[in-house]
Scaffold this active site. Structure first.
Site, short mmCIF file in Angstrom:
data_model
loop_
_atom_site.label_atom_id
_atom_site.label_comp_id
_atom_site.label_asym_id
_atom_site.label_seq_id
_atom_site.Cartn_x
_atom_site.Cartn_y
_atom_site.Cartn_z
N LYS A 45 1.10 4.33 -2.80
CA LYS A 45 0.83 5.75 -2.51
C LYS A 45 2.05 6.63 -2.79
O LYS A 45 1.92 7.81 -3.12
CB LYS A 45 0.34 5.91 -1.07
CG LYS A 45 -1.04 5.31 -0.83
CD LYS A 45 -2.10 6.03 -1.66
CE LYS A 45 -3.50 5.51 -1.40
NZ LYS A 45 -4.53 6.25 -2.15
N TYR A 93 0.84 -1.21 0.00
CA TYR A 93 0.00 0.00 0.00
C TYR A 93 0.87 1.26 0.00
O TYR A 93 0.66 2.18 -0.79
CB TYR A 93 -0.91 -0.02 1.23
CG TYR A 93 -1.78 1.21 1.40
CD1 TYR A 93 -2.91 1.39 0.60
CD2 TYR A 93 -1.49 2.18 2.36
CE1 TYR A 93 -3.72 2.51 0.76
CE2 TYR A 93 -2.30 3.29 2.53
CZ TYR A 93 -3.42 3.46 1.72
OH TYR A 93 -4.22 4.56 1.87
N1 LIG Z 1 -8.96 6.62 5.79
C1 LIG Z 1 -7.67 6.94 5.91
O1 LIG Z 1 -7.13 7.02 7.04
C2 LIG Z 1 -6.84 7.25 4.69
C3 LIG Z 1 -5.55 7.73 4.89
C4 LIG Z 1 -4.77 8.01 3.80
C5 LIG Z 1 -5.29 7.84 2.51
N2 LIG Z 1 -6.56 7.37 2.35
C6 LIG Z 1 -7.05 7.21 0.96
O2 LIG Z 1 -8.30 7.83 0.85
C7 LIG Z 1 -9.03 7.22 -0.23
C8 LIG Z 1 -10.43 6.89 0.26
O3 LIG Z 1 -10.34 5.87 1.25
P1 LIG Z 1 -11.33 5.78 2.48
O4 LIG Z 1 -10.52 5.93 3.71
O5 LIG Z 1 -12.52 6.62 2.31
O6 LIG Z 1 -11.69 4.21 2.40
P2 LIG Z 1 -13.06 3.46 2.10
O7 LIG Z 1 -14.11 3.90 3.04
O8 LIG Z 1 -12.68 2.03 2.06
O9 LIG Z 1 -13.42 3.98 0.64
C9 LIG Z 1 -12.67 3.57 -0.48
C10 LIG Z 1 -13.51 3.75 -1.71
O10 LIG Z 1 -12.78 3.26 -2.85
C11 LIG Z 1 -13.64 2.39 -3.55
N3 LIG Z 1 -12.98 1.42 -4.41
C12 LIG Z 1 -12.14 0.43 -4.08
N4 LIG Z 1 -11.78 -0.26 -5.17
C13 LIG Z 1 -12.43 0.32 -6.22
C14 LIG Z 1 -12.48 0.07 -7.61
N5 LIG Z 1 -11.81 -0.93 -8.18
N6 LIG Z 1 -13.26 0.89 -8.38
C15 LIG Z 1 -13.95 1.90 -7.84
N7 LIG Z 1 -13.95 2.17 -6.53
C16 LIG Z 1 -13.19 1.39 -5.73
C17 LIG Z 1 -14.46 1.71 -2.46
O11 LIG Z 1 -15.57 1.08 -3.04
P3 LIG Z 1 -16.31 -0.16 -2.33
O12 LIG Z 1 -17.24 0.44 -1.33
O13 LIG Z 1 -17.01 -0.83 -3.47
O14 LIG Z 1 -15.25 -1.04 -1.72
C18 LIG Z 1 -14.81 2.94 -1.64
O15 LIG Z 1 -15.83 3.66 -2.25
C19 LIG Z 1 -8.22 5.99 -0.65
O16 LIG Z 1 -7.45 6.30 -1.79
C20 LIG Z 1 -7.30 5.77 0.54
O17 LIG Z 1 -6.12 5.09 0.19
C21 LIG Z 1 -7.36 7.07 3.41
#
Ligand SMILES: NC(=O)c1ccc[n+]([C@@H]2O[C@H](COP(=O)([O-])OP(=O)(O)OC[C@H]3O[C@@H](n4cnc5c(N)ncnc54)[C@H](OP(=O)(O)O)[C@@H]3O)[C@@H](O)[C@H]2O)c1
Length: 280
Positions: A152, A148
């Protein structure tokens, strides 16, 4: 009257960052195309400015047809937010190359796919903003999350190069490096297990500790995070880099440390023997 600005957001499922980004943009008058793998996951997005489309960001033809249909329907895409992403916990050597491809396909190649479809359109209009959601761990890696973290890190460099290459067309490019944000990303791995033949059995509790660290009490609510990102992205001159979220102050401090010292400290944090980490 000028038509409303149009945004395309990937990964907009309820409970995640993308969901709140859609809401915030809709509240600011954007027509928002909230995309997600399944339409049921965006059912709770009820703002009248929000339209929903199915989009798996790993699917070339879906990306092409979704972008084309938005441009046909609305005439323009003013903002693209590459938010979709998946976490990939576990020791690096336990990963199979095929599974790493899926992680990179979702977190990295998707950005090339979406930008490939949207940037030529924005370039023609000499207008547009691209927001790529990277991560603080793309700059400050931690043990047990190498696949991961490296995806990133790739997002970071791709975004920096994209920001240069978009300059001739007046397209702004913004990299967001979130610290910990409340979302569903960790709960998807609540049942994480090591591969049966893993050499890291003694570190299983550290891997769980690393996963739990991402949802610690300092994690920022996704709603608040989205408000900050949208506010910054809508500035006349948006910042090229935004570091925010839980623990971001700590990481700003760690940036001053020599790299070897940083790696030694972060390894120490996530490699304590089980009894010792419980006492702490
Ligand atoms: N939360 C944190 O602490 C954090 C920190 C740093 C970076 N991020 C980044 O923030 C972004 C959003 O993450 P989040 O924390 O909101 O996590 P999340 O709640 O798991 O949301 C991730 C989203 O990406 C979607 N997704 C995954 N695979 C996909 C695909 N093949 N096509 C289309 N959509 C897809 C998921 O869809 P499904 O519902 O269908 O699975 C969900 O809508 C990500 O890039 C993550 O790496 C998050």
């Amino acid at each position: 009257m000028a038509p409303p600005n149009v945004a395309l957001v990937t990964g907009s499922s309820e409970g995640g960052i993308g969901f709140y980004l859609c809401q915030k943009l809709a509240e600011r008058g954007f027509t928002v195309y909230a995309t997600s793998r399944t339409l049921s996951s965006t059912a709770a997005l009820v703002h009248p400015n929000i339209k929903k489309l199915p989009l798996d960001v790993t699917d070339d033809s879906q990306v092409q047809s979704v972008v084309a249909s938005i441009i046909e329907e609305s005439g323009q895409i003013d903002m693209l937010i590459n938010n979709a992403g998946i976490l990939a916990p576990g020791p690096t050597v336990d990963w199979k190359a095929e599974d790493v491809k899926t992680v990179y396909d979702t977190n990295v190649f998707s950005i090339i796919r979406l930008c490939g479809a949207v940037v030529p359109h924005m370039a023609k209009r000499r207008k547009g903003t691209i927001v790529n959601i990277g991560s603080i761990v793309g700059e400050f890696p931690t043990p047990w999350m190498g696949v991961y973290d490296s995806s990133k890190a790739a997002v970071r460099l791709l975004t920096e190069v994209l920001s240069m290459e978009c300059k001739p067309f007046d397209i702004r490019v913004m990299l967001v490096a979130p610290g910990s944000i409340q979302s569903k990303i960790i709960e998807k791995h609540d049942h994480f297990q090591l591969a049966p033949n893993s050499i890291y059995g003694a570190f299983f509790h550290n891997i769980r500790q690393r996963l739990e660290a991402a949802r610690d009490k300092l994690a920022m609510p996704a709603d608040k995070f989205a408000e900050e990102i949208v506010t910054k992205a809508l500035r006349p001159n948006p910042p090229s880099y935004v570091l925010t979220g839980g623990n971001s102050t700590l990481f700003r401090f760690l940036a001053f440390l020599p790299r070897r010292l940083y790696l030694s400290i972060i390894w120490g944090m996530f490699s304590k023997p089980e009894a010792k980490s419980k006492r702490d």
